[in-house]
Design a protein around this motif. Structure first.
Motif, PDB file in Angstrom:
ATOM      1  N   UNK B  17       0.826  -1.211   0.000  1.00 59.08           N
ATOM      2  CA  UNK B  17       0.000   0.000   0.000  1.00 59.08           C
ATOM      3  C   UNK B  17       0.856   1.254   0.000  1.00 59.08           C
ATOM      4  N   UNK B  36       1.003   5.879 -13.028  1.00 67.45           N
ATOM      5  CA  UNK B  36       0.106   4.722 -13.173  1.00 67.45           C
ATOM      6  C   UNK B  36       0.258   4.188 -14.590  1.00 67.45           C
ATOM      7  N   UNK B  38      -0.382   1.292 -17.800  1.00 71.61           N
ATOM      8  CA  UNK B  38      -1.543   0.606 -18.367  1.00 71.61           C
ATOM      9  C   UNK B  38      -1.364  -0.899 -18.494  1.00 71.61           C
ATOM     10  N   UNK B  58       2.396  11.936 -10.539  1.00 74.24           N
ATOM     11  CA  UNK B  58       1.694  12.607  -9.444  1.00 74.24           C
ATOM     12  C   UNK B  58       2.724  13.121  -8.440  1.00 74.24           C
ATOM     13  N   UNK B  69      -0.901  14.755  -4.866  1.00 75.77           N
ATOM     14  CA  UNK B  69      -1.636  14.017  -5.902  1.00 75.77           C
ATOM     15  C   UNK B  69      -1.965  14.866  -7.132  1.00 75.77           C
ATOM     16  N   UNK B  92       2.521   2.324 -10.123  1.00 75.51           N
ATOM     17  CA  UNK B  92       1.236   1.696  -9.777  1.00 75.51           C
ATOM     18  C   UNK B  92       0.618   1.088 -11.025  1.00 75.51           C
ATOM     19  N   UNK B  93      -0.103  -0.012 -10.809  1.00 76.93           N
ATOM     20  CA  UNK B  93      -0.808  -0.663 -11.923  1.00 76.93           C
ATOM     21  C   UNK B  93      -2.099   0.090 -12.189  1.00 76.93           C
ATOM     22  N   UNK B  94      -2.751  -0.247 -13.293  1.00 79.02           N
ATOM     23  CA  UNK B  94      -3.994   0.462 -13.623  1.00 79.02           C
ATOM     24  C   UNK B  94      -5.142   0.061 -12.701  1.00 79.02           C
ATOM     25  N   UNK B  95      -4.921  -0.909 -11.826  1.00 74.58           N
ATOM     26  CA  UNK B  95      -5.909  -1.198 -10.778  1.00 74.58           C
ATOM     27  C   UNK B  95      -5.502  -0.566  -9.448  1.00 74.58           C
ATOM     28  N   UNK B  96      -4.421   0.239  -9.489  1.00 73.39           N
ATOM     29  CA  UNK B  96      -4.031   0.994  -8.312  1.00 73.39           C
ATOM     30  C   UNK B  96      -3.049   0.285  -7.404  1.00 73.39           C
ATOM     31  N   UNK B  97      -2.672  -0.957  -7.728  1.00 82.61           N
ATOM     32  CA  UNK B  97      -1.736  -1.679  -6.859  1.00 82.61           C
ATOM     33  C   UNK B  97      -0.314  -1.146  -7.064  1.00 82.61           C
ATOM     34  N   UNK B 124       2.797   3.905 -20.677  1.00 81.64           N
ATOM     35  CA  UNK B 124       2.783   5.123 -19.861  1.00 81.64           C
ATOM     36  C   UNK B 124       1.512   5.933 -20.130  1.00 81.64           C
ATOM     37  N   UNK B 125       1.096   6.686 -19.127  1.00 80.50           N
ATOM     38  CA  UNK B 125      -0.125   7.487 -19.312  1.00 80.50           C
ATOM     39  C   UNK B 125       0.176   8.959 -19.063  1.00 80.50           C
TER      40      UNK B 125
END
Lengths: 497, 125
Positions: B17, B36, B38, B58, B69, B92-97, B124-125
């Protein structure tokens, strides 16, 4: 009398033991969301957090609509009313919309910030869950958008995440009303779409935005009907539209009429109880003004496992939408429940059954309704002797009356929502799903004396005189429940009247 | 419902976390950012190392804590080697992990505008 604003409603919650004022400092970064989340999971009072780290003078709260009790308080009926009474009160009021009135001065404009002074980070907004893509300023609010060529103003509860000082990112789905306005009107006409995000009203004015009301119909009329009084609106300071005068915060802005103006948004923990929404380039909302009350209160819903405000709003308002559809089609509905514990994916209907295959007719009608139908996965249809508001009874009929072959119909190749956890990534992207009908009614051609068994519950398997006698002596012999009162209230049902 | 702690899903073990970013910054004396991605593995991100890439980060430990943030587009170089560049980048992964292990980043330029940039690898995003 309707609550004038969020603050009056909070006083009513407090009076009924459904509000806790937290004076300790609370961090907007995860802690505030965690407090609201736990309060919802414990079915506890709403937390009003009066001291927020980094944001003196601003407050946060959530979970003010997360139970039937709070929903009853929201429309001013007895908080201890039973579930069908609360649901039916909402359903009846929805049928009588009341137009809003316009005012010139408004509490929501006590403080006005425009132009270069606009900084979204000056408004307290939470980091809802660890791993979310950003600070979601808009989780329990609504976005007002004027139609391009009519006087319709749509209110919809669409999430918004802070990207930077002046830009929010959010998901606009073409099937939603805001998507209809943008993709079929503003975009082809190359006109910026004005919008205003409204945060912190009394609950009714906000929850109407979380359910379908229909294209061309303004949710503000629906809110007036539920409140039994008109909503007061005031003109925005920088955009050509009207917003509730007594809201805590208003954020105003525009969406550029292009598909190129995008910002990555998501992931974000969703109403389903999972973080399903994938990261993607989404609509950029440009901010032109922020207005707010003095000592404002930010309303937040860190969505998650049931039951929170979102599940309760869906349960109440989408139920009404579904009931209207079934009533318009002369379906003999006895009860209809969208259990909040099943996040709106499951609908339970009880019917008096005058014709065969009614379960599939009901399912076809419900699956086809706009917005409401998109979220439904299962329809469970029961006979009239099942109390659809009692989930234990629903589980019991599923275990005993549902025939896995004869009672099941699979609807394949249905339109789905990208937020549903059990869908594969490909299904989410293409909006594809399947649906199911569980027919838990006794077949019409079964003999009542040979095939259909008698249910063995205290209320079914004993004569009324025995039920009456046991209920009369229940407390006398040492049990706490007032069964005499319960029997008096329900005996009409038990006698086939 | 969910009134008590429950077991956590075993397949998510190892995706932490995250430590408090301000504590990392204080301990290491370096700025801390995250991004984050993809993809569901770091393989494609490895290909973005050691070259100039434009993507969004971020701010995890800005001086003004209210700005935590906030997204910024940056032109930067990144590396899986946690010490190669001056600042810290968490992934972080796209699921937030949160992926285990810090990367490093050298921010060459930082922009306030946030326009979506298409990337060759799409990670990358």
């Amino acid at each position: 009398m309707a609550y004038r604003d969020l603050r009056e409603f909070l006083d009513a919650l407090e009076k009924n033991g459904e509000l806790i004022r937290i004076q300790d400092e609370v961090d907007w970064d995860l802690e505030a969301g965690a407090i609201i989340r736990l309060a919802c999971q414990l079915n506890g009072p709403s937390p009003l957090m009066e001291q927020i780290k980094d944001y003196p003078g601003q407050r946060m709260m959530g979970g003010y609509f997360s139970s039937y009790r709070k929903a009853a308080i929201a429309i001013g009926i007895d908080p201890d009313s039973d579930v069908p009474t609360v649901l039916d009160a909402f359903h009846q009021r929805i049928k009588h919309p009341i137009k809003p009135i316009i005012v010139n001065r408004a509490p929501c404009q006590e403080n006005v910030i425009t132009g270069d002074d606009v900084n979204l980070f000056d408004i307290v907004s939470p980091m809802p869950h660890d791993g979310d893509a950003g600070r979601y300023i808009a989780t329990w609010q609504f976005i007002a958008t004027p139609d391009y060529d009519t006087d319709w103003i749509n209110w919809g509860m669409y999430r918004q995440m802070i990207q930077n000082e002046k830009v929010l990112g959010g998901l606009i789905i073409p099937a939603q009303d805001i998507g209809y306005q943008f993709y079929t009107k503003y975009l082809p006409n190359k006109k910026p779409m004005p919008w205003a995000t409204v945060i912190g009203t009394e609950p009714v004015t906000t929850i109407v935005s979380a359910a379908p009301y229909g294209i061309g119909r303004s949710e503000v009329d629906w809110a007036g009907g539920l409140r039994l009084e008109p909503v007061e609106l005031v003109r925005c300071v920088s955009q050509p539209l009207y917003v509730p005068a007594n809201a805590e915060y208003i954020i105003e802005g525009y969406i550029n009429p292009t598909l190129e103006d995008r910002a990555y948004e998501g992931p974000w923990g969703e109403y389903s109880g999972y973080r399903t929404s994938p990261r993607a380039p989404r609509t950029a909302f440009h901010v032109t003004a922020i207005t707010h009350r003095n000592n404002p209160i930010h309303t937040h819903s860190p969505l998650g496992v049931p039951v929170d405000d979102s599940h309760m709003a869906f349960t109440i308002l989408c139920r009404s939408d579904m009931l209207n559809v079934l009533e318009d089609n002369a379906i003999p509905v006895v009860g209809l429940h969208v259990p909040p514990e099943m996040v709106g994916h499951t609908v339970v209907v009880s019917i008096k059954k005058p014709s065969p295959n009614l379960a599939n007719l009901i399912a076809s009608l419900l699956f086809g309704t706009k917005n409401t139908g998109l979220a439904i996965r299962d329809v469970i249809v029961c006979d009239e002797d099942v109390d659809v508001y009692d989930l234990d009874q629903v589980l019991h009929v599923l275990a005993t009356k549902w025939h896995p072959r004869r009672g099941t119909t699979l609807y394949d190749n249905q339109v789905g929502m990208p937020l549903i956890p059990y869908l594969s990534m490909e299904e989410r992207i293409w909006g594809k799903t399947a649906r199911m009908v569980y027919d838990c009614t006794w077949p019409l051609d079964w003999s009542p004396t040979r095939d259909i068994p008698v249910r063995s519950s205290f209320w079914d398997i004993y004569p009324e005189r025995v039920i009456e006698g046991v209920c009369q002596k229940w407390q006398r012999v040492g049990y706490p429940e007032d069964m005499k009162k319960i029997w008096e209230a329900g005996k009409k049902l038990a006698s086939w009247e | 419902m969910h009134e008590r702690p429950n077991r956590r899903l075993a397949v998510h073990k190892g995706f932490g976390w995250g430590e408090d970013a301000y504590e990392i910054k204080q301990r290491e004396g370096r700025e801390v950012y995250d991004t984050i991605i993809l993809d569901d593995s770091l393989d494609k991100l490895l290909q973005e190392q050691e070259k100039e890439v434009t993507f969004s980060i971020r701010l995890l430990a800005p001086e003004n804590r209210r700005m935590k943030y906030c997204f910024r587009m940056v032109k930067a170089r990144i590396s899986k080697d946690a010490k190669r560049y001056p600042d810290i980048l968490l992934i972080r992964s796209q699921r937030g992990l949160l992926f285990p292990g810090n990367w490093s980043i050298e921010v060459l330029e930082m922009y306030k505008d946030l326009q979506w940039v298409a990337h060759t690898t799409g990670v990358l995003t």
